[in-house]
Write a protein that holds these residues in place. Structure first.
Motif, short mmCIF file in Angstrom:
data_model
loop_
_atom_site.label_atom_id
_atom_site.label_comp_id
_atom_site.label_asym_id
_atom_site.label_seq_id
_atom_site.Cartn_x
_atom_site.Cartn_y
_atom_site.Cartn_z
N VAL A 1 38.36 41.89 50.61
CA VAL A 1 39.46 40.94 50.64
C VAL A 1 40.76 41.66 50.28
N ALA A 2 41.86 41.17 50.82
CA ALA A 2 43.18 41.61 50.40
C ALA A 2 43.90 40.38 49.87
N CYS A 3 44.49 40.53 48.70
CA CYS A 3 45.16 39.40 48.03
C CYS A 3 46.58 39.77 47.67
N GLU A 4 47.46 38.80 47.81
CA GLU A 4 48.81 38.94 47.31
C GLU A 4 48.73 38.75 45.81
N ALA A 5 49.13 39.79 45.07
CA ALA A 5 49.03 39.73 43.61
C ALA A 5 49.98 40.75 43.00
N LEU A 6 50.85 40.28 42.13
CA LEU A 6 51.73 41.19 41.41
C LEU A 6 50.98 41.64 40.16
N THR A 7 50.41 42.82 40.23
CA THR A 7 49.60 43.32 39.12
C THR A 7 49.60 44.84 39.13
N ALA A 8 49.35 45.41 37.98
CA ALA A 8 49.29 46.87 37.86
C ALA A 8 47.86 47.37 37.82
N MET A 9 46.89 46.53 38.21
CA MET A 9 45.49 46.97 38.18
C MET A 9 45.31 48.17 39.10
N SER A 10 44.57 49.14 38.61
CA SER A 10 44.37 50.35 39.40
C SER A 10 43.03 50.32 40.12
N ALA A 11 42.89 51.21 41.10
CA ALA A 11 41.64 51.34 41.84
C ALA A 11 40.50 51.57 40.86
N GLY A 12 39.40 50.91 41.11
CA GLY A 12 38.23 51.02 40.25
C GLY A 12 38.08 49.87 39.28
N THR A 13 39.13 49.07 39.10
CA THR A 13 39.06 47.94 38.18
C THR A 13 38.08 46.90 38.72
N ARG A 14 37.19 46.43 37.88
CA ARG A 14 36.21 45.40 38.23
C ARG A 14 36.89 44.03 38.10
N VAL A 15 36.75 43.18 39.11
CA VAL A 15 37.36 41.85 39.11
C VAL A 15 36.38 40.81 39.61
N TRP A 16 36.69 39.55 39.31
CA TRP A 16 35.96 38.41 39.85
C TRP A 16 36.97 37.55 40.58
N LEU A 17 36.71 37.29 41.86
CA LEU A 17 37.58 36.48 42.70
C LEU A 17 36.92 35.12 42.89
N THR A 18 37.67 34.07 42.60
CA THR A 18 37.14 32.71 42.77
C THR A 18 37.96 31.99 43.82
N LEU A 19 37.28 31.68 44.93
CA LEU A 19 37.87 30.89 46.00
C LEU A 19 37.53 29.42 45.76
N PRO A 20 38.37 28.49 46.22
CA PRO A 20 38.10 27.07 45.98
C PRO A 20 36.69 26.66 46.45
N GLY A 21 35.94 26.04 45.56
CA GLY A 21 34.62 25.52 45.90
C GLY A 21 33.50 26.54 45.89
N LEU A 22 33.79 27.79 45.51
CA LEU A 22 32.76 28.83 45.50
C LEU A 22 32.60 29.42 44.10
N SER A 23 31.46 30.01 43.86
CA SER A 23 31.24 30.77 42.63
C SER A 23 32.08 32.05 42.71
N ALA A 24 32.35 32.64 41.56
CA ALA A 24 33.13 33.87 41.52
C ALA A 24 32.40 35.00 42.26
N LEU A 25 33.15 35.77 43.01
CA LEU A 25 32.64 36.92 43.74
C LEU A 25 33.05 38.19 43.01
N GLN A 26 32.09 39.02 42.66
CA GLN A 26 32.41 40.26 41.95
C GLN A 26 32.87 41.31 42.95
N ALA A 27 33.92 42.04 42.59
CA ALA A 27 34.50 43.04 43.48
C ALA A 27 35.12 44.16 42.66
N LYS A 28 35.57 45.17 43.36
CA LYS A 28 36.26 46.29 42.73
C LYS A 28 37.55 46.55 43.49
N ILE A 29 38.63 46.77 42.74
CA ILE A 29 39.91 47.10 43.36
C ILE A 29 39.77 48.46 44.05
N VAL A 30 40.17 48.51 45.32
CA VAL A 30 40.12 49.75 46.08
C VAL A 30 41.52 50.33 46.22
#
Length: 116
Positions: free
Chosen positions: A55-84
């Motif tokens: 996924v690509a998200c519009e986000a003003l953040t300083a998170m660097s590649a490799g950061t582990r994140v959880w993305l929650t879309l409306p009506g879904l459980s959180a999806l685990q991902a890594k910033i690339v």
């Protein structure tokens, strides 16, 4: 076939496949969602691009590649991902587990694709 020890690399099957499969169909979207970095509070993002592998998200953040994140879309459980990648206004993430095609279709049924 067995590889010689000098040819063996650390094997990360999903990460390798996700990086190699950049041609996976990507859909432009406009979905409000939330992203939570590991060990931190979540914040609002806008999903702009979605594929089975990431996924690509519009986000003003300083998170660097490799950061582990959880993305929650409306009506879904959180999806685990890594910033690339992060360009300062957008972040690209690779899902830890490929998105199920039925889940992807459910998202597309609820949030139609946008024009480029």
């Amino acid at each position: 076939m067995v590889q010689a020890p000098s040819q063996i690399k650390s094997y990360q099957p999903y990460e390798d496949a996700a990086l190699e499969d950049r041609s996976a169909p990507r859909v432009r979207l406009d979905i409000p969602a939330s992203m939570r970095p590991s060990g931190s509070r979540g914040f609002a993002v806008i999903v702009r691009d979605l594929s089975l592998s990431g996924v690509a998200c519009e986000a003003l953040t300083a998170m660097s590649a490799g950061t582990r994140v959880w993305l929650t879309l409306p009506g879904l459980s959180a999806l685990q991902a890594k910033i690339v990648w992060n360009d300062g206004t957008m972040v690209g993430c690779a899902f830890d587990t490929l998105l199920n095609p039925a889940v992807m279709q459910n998202i597309l049924d609820r949030f139609p694709a946008t024009s480029a």
